[in-house]
Design a protein around this motif. Structure first.
Motif, short mmCIF file in Angstrom:
data_model
loop_
_atom_site.label_atom_id
_atom_site.label_comp_id
_atom_site.label_asym_id
_atom_site.label_seq_id
_atom_site.Cartn_x
_atom_site.Cartn_y
_atom_site.Cartn_z
N LEU A 86 0.82 -1.20 0.00
CA LEU A 86 0.00 0.00 0.00
C LEU A 86 0.86 1.26 0.00
O LEU A 86 0.49 2.29 -0.53
N THR A 87 2.03 1.15 0.65
CA THR A 87 2.89 2.32 0.78
C THR A 87 3.54 2.69 -0.55
O THR A 87 4.15 3.75 -0.67
N ASN A 88 3.47 1.78 -1.52
CA ASN A 88 4.04 2.09 -2.83
C ASN A 88 3.15 3.05 -3.62
O ASN A 88 3.58 3.62 -4.61
N ASP A 89 1.94 3.19 -3.23
CA ASP A 89 1.02 4.09 -3.90
C ASP A 89 1.32 5.53 -3.49
O ASP A 89 1.37 5.86 -2.31
N ASP A 90 1.53 6.39 -4.49
CA ASP A 90 1.89 7.79 -4.21
C ASP A 90 0.83 8.51 -3.39
O ASP A 90 1.15 9.27 -2.47
N ASP A 91 -0.43 8.27 -3.72
CA ASP A 91 -1.51 8.93 -2.99
C ASP A 91 -1.50 8.51 -1.51
O ASP A 91 -1.73 9.33 -0.62
N LYS A 92 -1.24 7.23 -1.30
CA LYS A 92 -1.20 6.72 0.08
C LYS A 92 -0.05 7.36 0.84
O LYS A 92 -0.20 7.77 2.00
N ALA A 133 -0.89 10.97 1.71
CA ALA A 133 -1.89 11.03 2.78
C ALA A 133 -1.24 10.76 4.13
O ALA A 133 -1.51 11.44 5.13
N GLU A 134 -0.36 9.76 4.16
CA GLU A 134 0.29 9.40 5.43
C GLU A 134 1.27 10.48 5.86
O GLU A 134 1.44 10.74 7.05
N GLN A 135 1.91 11.13 4.89
CA GLN A 135 2.83 12.21 5.24
C GLN A 135 2.06 13.39 5.84
O GLN A 135 2.53 14.02 6.79
N LYS A 136 0.89 13.66 5.29
CA LYS A 136 0.05 14.73 5.85
C LYS A 136 -0.39 14.37 7.26
O LYS A 136 -0.43 15.23 8.15
N GLU A 137 -0.73 13.08 7.48
CA GLU A 137 -1.11 12.63 8.82
C GLU A 137 0.05 12.85 9.80
O GLU A 137 -0.15 13.30 10.93
N PHE A 138 1.26 12.51 9.33
CA PHE A 138 2.45 12.67 10.17
C PHE A 138 2.65 14.14 10.55
O PHE A 138 2.92 14.47 11.71
N GLU A 139 2.51 15.03 9.58
CA GLU A 139 2.69 16.45 9.84
C GLU A 139 1.59 17.00 10.75
O GLU A 139 1.85 17.85 11.61
N MET A 140 0.36 16.49 10.60
CA MET A 140 -0.73 16.92 11.47
C MET A 140 -0.51 16.47 12.90
O MET A 140 -0.80 17.20 13.86
N ILE A 141 0.02 15.27 13.05
CA ILE A 141 0.32 14.77 14.40
C ILE A 141 1.35 15.67 15.07
O ILE A 141 1.21 16.04 16.24
N LEU A 142 2.40 16.03 14.33
CA LEU A 142 3.44 16.90 14.88
C LEU A 142 2.88 18.25 15.31
O LEU A 142 3.31 18.84 16.31
N GLN A 143 1.91 18.76 14.55
CA GLN A 143 1.31 20.05 14.88
C GLN A 143 0.51 20.01 16.18
O GLN A 143 0.40 21.01 16.88
#
Length: 282
Positions: free
Chosen positions: A193-199, A202-212
């Protein structure tokens, strides 16, 4: 699978180290029972057992828990030490306790490493044979070894017990192999699943939101968590107490809504290097 095991190896080392200290406590209890007259064992033999336990159990545990040594070879050192301790107990007390040699294999099983598991089996068989060779040369308590002569000792003592151990080892190996197989069927599906660019986006945005959502110190702890650091390593890196780190982690888990540490590592580990880690201070 390999990523999780590698990231968790330091944590496994710490758990195994605590187990070694627990075994040392049992050895100490056995010695106390001997000194109290419950078991009829010569005093000098109990001293040898205690010294062997200090070297093979306490020293590796201190190296891991106190000095934070997490070298790749540490797991081999721990398994070797456990096999030596098993052999010492085997010689000093009774050859009927061959089951004690499953301890190195069980320890190796924690690491989910087949090479280490094979190593534990080989070194345990060698320890069994060497134990009988030692009694063939020098035997402190005659009732321990019923056979006389090196050939008889190896033929009727060492070989049968090596076979007994091999049966136990096979069961442990099959159990570990089965568990690893189950994990391998689950992990690739997630990794694909992680090979999908959209995925990934999305996960990178989740990571950045968590940091915020986290404070600066919580960010530091969280980044180290997903980097694969253990609680002890995080405490050492950030100059905090273990209790303080646990409190931070509990708060972080509450904010992000999950306590699955392995899942966090798999999901966000690749974003750590992409993220500015300047907020991590020693």
């Amino acid at each position: 699978m390999d990523i999780i095991i590698k990231k968790n190896e330091a944590e496994i080392n710490e758990n195994v180290a605590k187990g070694l200290l627990g075994i040392f406590g049992i050895v100490l209890l056995v010695d106390l029972l001997c000194w109290g007259g419950v078991f009829e064992i010569y005093f000098d033999m109990t001293v040898v057992l205690l010294l062997a336990a200090l070297v093979t159990l306490v020293v590796p545990a201190v190296m891991i828990l106190k000095f934070h040594l997490y070298h790749d070879m540490m797991k081999y050192l721990v398994v070797t030490a456990a096999a030596i301790m098993a052999g010492t107990s085997y010689v000093l007390f009774t050859f009927q306790a061959v089951i004690i040699f499953v301890v190195p294999a069980i320890i190796a099983g924690f690491y989910m490493n087949k090479r280490l598991l094979y190593y534990s089996g080989i070194i345990s068989v060698m320890a069994i044979i060497m134990s009988h060779v030692i009694t063939g040369v020098y035997l402190r308590q005659p009732w321990i070894e019923p056979f006389t002569g090196m050939e008889a000792i190896l033929r009727y003592g060492a070989i049968p017990r090596c076979l007994q151990y091999s049966g136990c080892f096979l069961l442990i190996f099959l159990m570990v192999n089965r568990y690893m197989g189950m994990i391998l069927h689950i992990v690739p599906a997630k990794e694909n699943l992680t090979n999908d660019d959209d995925k990934k986006i999305a996960e990178q945005k989740e990571f950045e939101m968590i940091l915020q959502e986290l404070t600066e110190r919580e960010k530091s702890v969280f980044v180290l968590i997903v980097s694969g650091y253990t609680n002890i390593q995080i405490a050492d890196k950030l100059c905090l107490s273990n209790g303080t780190v646990k409190n931070y982690i509990s708060t972080i888990y509450e904010k992000i809504g999950t306590k699955e540490r392995n899942a966090l590592i798999m999901k966000y580990n690749r974003f750590v290097k992409e993220n500015d880690e300047s907020h991590i201070k020693k």
